[in-house]
Scaffold this active site. Structure first.
Site, PDB file in Angstrom:
ATOM      1  N   THR A  10       0.816  -1.219   0.000  1.00 43.88           N
ATOM      2  CA  THR A  10       0.000   0.000   0.000  1.00 43.88           C
ATOM      3  C   THR A  10       0.846   1.265   0.000  1.00 43.88           C
ATOM      4  O   THR A  10       0.311   2.366  -0.084  1.00 43.88           O
ATOM      5  CB  THR A  10      -0.906   0.023   1.248  1.00 43.88           C
ATOM      6  OG1 THR A  10      -0.075  -0.243   2.392  1.00 43.88           O
ATOM      7  CG2 THR A  10      -2.008  -1.012   1.174  1.00 43.88           C
ATOM      8  N   ALA A  12       4.280   3.878  -1.121  1.00 42.81           N
ATOM      9  CA  ALA A  12       4.692   4.532  -2.365  1.00 42.81           C
ATOM     10  C   ALA A  12       5.447   3.556  -3.268  1.00 42.81           C
ATOM     11  O   ALA A  12       5.186   3.474  -4.467  1.00 42.81           O
ATOM     12  CB  ALA A  12       5.556   5.753  -2.036  1.00 42.81           C
ATOM     13  N   ARG A  38      -3.757  -2.509   9.401  1.00 40.16           N
ATOM     14  CA  ARG A  38      -4.597  -1.333   9.084  1.00 40.16           C
ATOM     15  C   ARG A  38      -5.181  -1.435   7.681  1.00 40.16           C
ATOM     16  O   ARG A  38      -6.265  -0.932   7.411  1.00 40.16           O
ATOM     17  CB  ARG A  38      -3.754  -0.038   9.133  1.00 40.16           C
ATOM     18  CG  ARG A  38      -3.241   0.370  10.466  1.00 40.16           C
ATOM     19  CD  ARG A  38      -2.417   1.664  10.338  1.00 40.16           C
ATOM     20  NE  ARG A  38      -1.151   1.486   9.661  1.00 40.16           N
ATOM     21  CZ  ARG A  38      -0.033   1.067  10.230  1.00 40.16           C
ATOM     22  NH1 ARG A  38      -0.031   0.792  11.515  1.00 40.16           N
ATOM     23  NH2 ARG A  38       1.093   0.923   9.543  1.00 40.16           N
ATOM     24  N   CYS A 133      17.927   4.836  -3.099  1.00 38.34           N
ATOM     25  CA  CYS A 133      17.475   5.402  -4.383  1.00 38.34           C
ATOM     26  C   CYS A 133      18.506   6.347  -5.011  1.00 38.34           C
ATOM     27  O   CYS A 133      18.760   6.299  -6.222  1.00 38.34           O
ATOM     28  CB  CYS A 133      16.141   6.115  -4.196  1.00 38.34           C
ATOM     29  SG  CYS A 133      16.010   7.035  -2.652  1.00 38.34           S
ATOM     30  N   GLN A 160      16.551  15.794  -3.503  1.00 38.12           N
ATOM     31  CA  GLN A 160      15.694  14.608  -3.396  1.00 38.12           C
ATOM     32  C   GLN A 160      14.225  14.959  -3.180  1.00 38.12           C
ATOM     33  O   GLN A 160      13.876  15.818  -2.369  1.00 38.12           O
ATOM     34  CB  GLN A 160      16.218  13.716  -2.258  1.00 38.12           C
ATOM     35  CG  GLN A 160      17.630  13.226  -2.542  1.00 38.12           C
ATOM     36  CD  GLN A 160      18.187  12.244  -1.534  1.00 38.12           C
ATOM     37  OE1 GLN A 160      19.377  12.258  -1.283  1.00 38.12           O
ATOM     38  NE2 GLN A 160      17.370  11.386  -0.975  1.00 38.12           N
ATOM     39  N   SER A 163       8.640  12.170  -2.598  1.00 35.34           N
ATOM     40  CA  SER A 163       8.213  10.764  -2.652  1.00 35.34           C
ATOM     41  C   SER A 163       9.240   9.844  -2.008  1.00 35.34           C
ATOM     42  O   SER A 163       8.924   8.715  -1.648  1.00 35.34           O
ATOM     43  CB  SER A 163       7.927  10.319  -4.093  1.00 35.34           C
ATOM     44  OG  SER A 163       9.099  10.450  -4.876  1.00 35.34           O
ATOM     45  N   GLY A 164      10.467  10.324  -1.842  1.00 33.72           N
ATOM     46  CA  GLY A 164      11.465   9.559  -1.098  1.00 33.72           C
ATOM     47  C   GLY A 164      11.045   9.381   0.357  1.00 33.72           C
ATOM     48  O   GLY A 164      11.556   8.506   1.045  1.00 33.72           O
ATOM     49  N   LYS A 222      25.265   6.737   3.280  1.00 31.65           N
ATOM     50  CA  LYS A 222      24.883   5.682   2.324  1.00 31.65           C
ATOM     51  C   LYS A 222      25.486   5.964   0.957  1.00 31.65           C
ATOM     52  O   LYS A 222      25.906   5.062   0.240  1.00 31.65           O
ATOM     53  CB  LYS A 222      23.353   5.620   2.180  1.00 31.65           C
ATOM     54  CG  LYS A 222      22.623   5.104   3.411  1.00 31.65           C
ATOM     55  CD  LYS A 222      21.119   5.219   3.181  1.00 31.65           C
ATOM     56  CE  LYS A 222      20.337   5.137   4.476  1.00 31.65           C
ATOM     57  NZ  LYS A 222      18.927   5.506   4.298  1.00 31.65           N
ATOM     58  N   ARG A 244      16.692  17.664   0.709  1.00 33.63           N
ATOM     59  CA  ARG A 244      15.298  17.400   0.333  1.00 33.63           C
ATOM     60  C   ARG A 244      14.745  18.671  -0.314  1.00 33.63           C
ATOM     61  O   ARG A 244      14.923  19.777   0.223  1.00 33.63           O
ATOM     62  CB  ARG A 244      14.479  17.052   1.578  1.00 33.63           C
ATOM     63  CG  ARG A 244      13.086  16.570   1.283  1.00 33.63           C
ATOM     64  CD  ARG A 244      13.030  15.188   0.713  1.00 33.63           C
ATOM     65  NE  ARG A 244      13.407  14.176   1.688  1.00 33.63           N
ATOM     66  CZ  ARG A 244      13.566  12.890   1.398  1.00 33.63           C
ATOM     67  NH1 ARG A 244      13.387  12.456   0.159  1.00 33.63           N
ATOM     68  NH2 ARG A 244      13.916  12.020   2.329  1.00 33.63           N
ATOM     69  N   HIS A 251      14.507  12.177  -8.090  1.00 41.01           N
ATOM     70  CA  HIS A 251      15.690  12.747  -7.449  1.00 41.01           C
ATOM     71  C   HIS A 251      16.639  13.283  -8.530  1.00 41.01           C
ATOM     72  O   HIS A 251      16.788  12.665  -9.592  1.00 41.01           O
ATOM     73  CB  HIS A 251      16.453  11.689  -6.651  1.00 41.01           C
ATOM     74  CG  HIS A 251      15.744  11.193  -5.423  1.00 41.01           C
ATOM     75  ND1 HIS A 251      14.587  11.745  -4.925  1.00 41.01           N
ATOM     76  CD2 HIS A 251      16.089  10.192  -4.557  1.00 41.01           C
ATOM     77  CE1 HIS A 251      14.228  11.103  -3.824  1.00 41.01           C
ATOM     78  NE2 HIS A 251      15.114  10.154  -3.579  1.00 41.01           N
TER      79      HIS A 251
HETATM   80  N1  LIG Z   1      10.206   6.085  -1.358  1.00 43.60           N
HETATM   81  C1  LIG Z   1      11.353   5.857  -1.995  1.00 43.60           C
HETATM   82  O1  LIG Z   1      11.765   6.597  -2.913  1.00 43.60           O
HETATM   83  C2  LIG Z   1      12.197   4.680  -1.621  1.00 43.60           C
HETATM   84  C3  LIG Z   1      13.295   4.373  -2.427  1.00 43.60           C
HETATM   85  C4  LIG Z   1      14.117   3.296  -2.088  1.00 43.60           C
HETATM   86  C5  LIG Z   1      13.819   2.545  -0.974  1.00 43.60           C
HETATM   87  N2  LIG Z   1      12.737   2.876  -0.194  1.00 43.60           N
HETATM   88  C6  LIG Z   1      12.463   2.049   0.982  1.00 43.60           C
HETATM   89  O2  LIG Z   1      11.270   1.322   0.747  1.00 43.60           O
HETATM   90  C7  LIG Z   1      10.552   1.143   1.976  1.00 43.60           C
HETATM   91  C8  LIG Z   1       9.123   1.675   1.806  1.00 43.60           C
HETATM   92  O3  LIG Z   1       9.165   3.037   1.477  1.00 43.60           O
HETATM   93  P1  LIG Z   1       7.870   3.816   0.994  1.00 43.60           P
HETATM   94  O4  LIG Z   1       8.382   5.143   0.545  1.00 43.60           O
HETATM   95  O5  LIG Z   1       7.052   2.996   0.052  1.00 43.60           O
HETATM   96  O6  LIG Z   1       7.063   4.002   2.379  1.00 43.60           O
HETATM   97  P2  LIG Z   1       5.498   4.225   2.650  1.00 43.60           P
HETATM   98  O7  LIG Z   1       4.835   4.919   1.533  1.00 43.60           O
HETATM   99  O8  LIG Z   1       5.445   4.865   3.982  1.00 43.60           O
HETATM  100  O9  LIG Z   1       4.900   2.728   2.758  1.00 43.60           O
HETATM  101  C9  LIG Z   1       5.174   1.905   3.852  1.00 43.60           C
HETATM  102  C10 LIG Z   1       4.538   0.555   3.636  1.00 43.60           C
HETATM  103  O10 LIG Z   1       4.927  -0.299   4.725  1.00 43.60           O
HETATM  104  C11 LIG Z   1       3.756  -0.918   5.244  1.00 43.60           C
HETATM  105  N3  LIG Z   1       3.916  -1.246   6.662  1.00 43.60           N
HETATM  106  C12 LIG Z   1       4.187  -0.416   7.677  1.00 43.60           C
HETATM  107  N4  LIG Z   1       4.199  -1.099   8.847  1.00 43.60           N
HETATM  108  C13 LIG Z   1       3.917  -2.383   8.544  1.00 43.60           C
HETATM  109  C14 LIG Z   1       3.756  -3.572   9.297  1.00 43.60           C
HETATM  110  N5  LIG Z   1       3.900  -3.578  10.630  1.00 43.60           N
HETATM  111  N6  LIG Z   1       3.458  -4.732   8.646  1.00 43.60           N
HETATM  112  C15 LIG Z   1       3.312  -4.746   7.299  1.00 43.60           C
HETATM  113  N7  LIG Z   1       3.443  -3.640   6.528  1.00 43.60           N
HETATM  114  C16 LIG Z   1       3.743  -2.480   7.137  1.00 43.60           C
HETATM  115  C17 LIG Z   1       2.673   0.112   5.034  1.00 43.60           C
HETATM  116  O11 LIG Z   1       1.422  -0.520   5.152  1.00 43.60           O
HETATM  117  P3  LIG Z   1       0.092   0.299   5.658  1.00 43.60           P
HETATM  118  O12 LIG Z   1      -0.354   1.120   4.502  1.00 43.60           O
HETATM  119  O13 LIG Z   1      -0.846  -0.801   6.004  1.00 43.60           O
HETATM  120  O14 LIG Z   1       0.532   1.124   6.825  1.00 43.60           O
HETATM  121  C18 LIG Z   1       3.016   0.571   3.631  1.00 43.60           C
HETATM  122  O15 LIG Z   1       2.536  -0.366   2.701  1.00 43.60           O
HETATM  123  C19 LIG Z   1      11.387   1.860   3.051  1.00 43.60           C
HETATM  124  O16 LIG Z   1      12.231   0.906   3.669  1.00 43.60           O
HETATM  125  C20 LIG Z   1      12.201   2.843   2.245  1.00 43.60           C
HETATM  126  O17 LIG Z   1      13.415   3.169   2.887  1.00 43.60           O
HETATM  127  C21 LIG Z   1      11.922   3.915  -0.505  1.00 43.60           C
END
Ligand SMILES: NC(=O)c1ccc[n+]([C@@H]2O[C@H](COP(=O)([O-])OP(=O)(O)OC[C@H]3O[C@@H](n4cnc5c(N)ncnc54)[C@H](OP(=O)(O)O)[C@@H]3O)[C@@H](O)[C@H]2O)c1
Length: 347
Positions: A10, A12, A38, A133, A160, A163-164, A222, A244, A251
């Protein structure tokens, strides 16, 4: 045919994974979207208009790991630390988008266009890490320059996107921007509990992650450690400032590369343009909004403003833009799966 569990579906990154799987990036039998309790039961397939059949979101505790071939984890480092090894020992290949295992010597850190040989066989840990990223777009441009003239040192400043910071980061920027436009003269509110620690709209925040005792932030650390591991250059000198910026997607990076041999701008253009997945902009330059506007743009690393110092033919400047959610996360993760499928070592 694979069964892929998208954990963090669910979020990003997770949503982009589902969209790319819907586009047929790997042959599939089944996709299970997984998130927190949730979101359990939510019909993401209908919300995102996907063609692949998708069951309603499963809470992570209810996921049966038996029969899962690949688990793509995008739900934060704490969750990856708690769950990745268990999923791997149940037989799944874990592709982890978080920072939890990137520097673990037993875990390959892979950008398929740069170090695919790390995927020659299935890692004994059962885990492959996806880099940060900002690292991915950087190493994809540095790799051909190293082949051309040898890397001596790299200085990078990142710009950056919100959306990061995940879905919450995107929502926060939109809300903050609306509030500023409604009352441009109002006092700037502090946002200590916010995704970026500071208000981002119409602002620049030169701190991503916590600073350590040296003054550098985690994000900046990193950008030093990860390229060294991916490029296999443990002594490479790199330094970074990560900022940011109030941009929703993609980015950007201003990168100064010092090479071991002198080069011409034409040679740099040619080396980058000949690299699959890199798009060199000879007229004009890449920008976040234009890169994000098309799927073709989102799938590539864009390089522009290539300049060789007139007084120092070993000094090169690049401007690099890429979509952090595709190139920097979901697409890289699924390209890792694609390579593993191609090499035949996924069960
Ligand atoms: N955004 C980027 O550009 C990017 C790039 C590279 C790597 N990442 C990495 O990718 C990961 C996700 O990033 P994001 O940006 O997509 O974050 P996000 O939009 O905040 O999404 C977080 C996701 O984790 C789920 N989650 C949270 N707690 C959980 C739990 N206890 N059990 C199962 N699922 C759970 C959430 O589910 P709910 O909706 O149910 O809360 C949601 O699906 C992070 O580790 C981030 O560092 C992100």
């Amino acid at each position: 045919m694979l069964h892929i569990a998208v954990i963090g579906a669910t979020g990003a990154v997770g949503r982009e994974c589902l969209g790319l799987l819907d586009g047929g990036i790997v042959p599939l039998a089944r996709v299970t979207p997984v998130a927190s309790p949730r979101s359990a039961g939510h019909d993401l397939g209908a919300e995102l208009g996907l063609k692949i059949p998708l069951v309603p979101v499963v809470a992570l505790d209810d996921l049966d790991p038996e029969g899962v071939d690949v688990a793509v984890l995008s739900a934060g480092a704490d969750l990856s630390r708690a769950r990745a090894r268990r999923l791997a020992s149940a037989g799944a290949l874990v592709v982890d988008n978080s920072s939890a295992f990137r520097m673990d010597p037993a875990v390959p850190l892979v950008v398929p266009q740069v170090n695919p040989d790390e995927l020659a066989s299935r890692p004994a840990s059962g885990i492959v890490a996806n880099p940060n990223c900002s690292t991915i777009q950087l190493v994809r441009a540095l790799h051909p320059l190293h082949a051309l003239a040898g890397l001596e040192s790299v200085v990078v400043a990142t710009y950056q996107a919100a959306s990061g910071g995940g879905l919450r980061g995107l929502e926060e920027l939109a809300r903050d921007a609306g509030e500023v436009l409604e009352a441009p003269g109002a006092a700037v509110p502090g946002l200590p509990g916010g995704r970026f620690g500071q208000p981002l709209a119409f602002n620049l925040v030169p701190e991503i992650g916590m600073a350590d005792g040296t003054g550098f932030t985690h994000e900046e650390r990193k950008l030093v450690r990860e390229p060294r591991k991916i490029l296999g250059l443990p002594e490479l000198r790199l330094t970074a400032t990560a900022v940011r910026v109030p941009v929703f997607h993609c980015h950007s990076e201003a990168v100064y590369v010092r090479l071991r041999e002198p080069v011409t701008a034409a040679a740099v253009h040619d080396a980058l343009a000949a690299t699959p997945g890199l798009r060199v902009h000879r007229d004009g330059y890449p920008m976040p909004r234009t890169v994000f506007a098309t799927d073709e743009g989102r799938a590539a690393v864009h390089v522009g403003r290539i300049r060789v110092e007139p007084d120092d033919p070993r000094g090169v400047w690049l401007w690099i833009v890429a979509d952090n959610l595709w190139v920097g996360a979901a697409l890289n993760a699924l390209q890792i799966v694609e390579v593993a499928v191609g090499r035949g070592w996924l069960r």
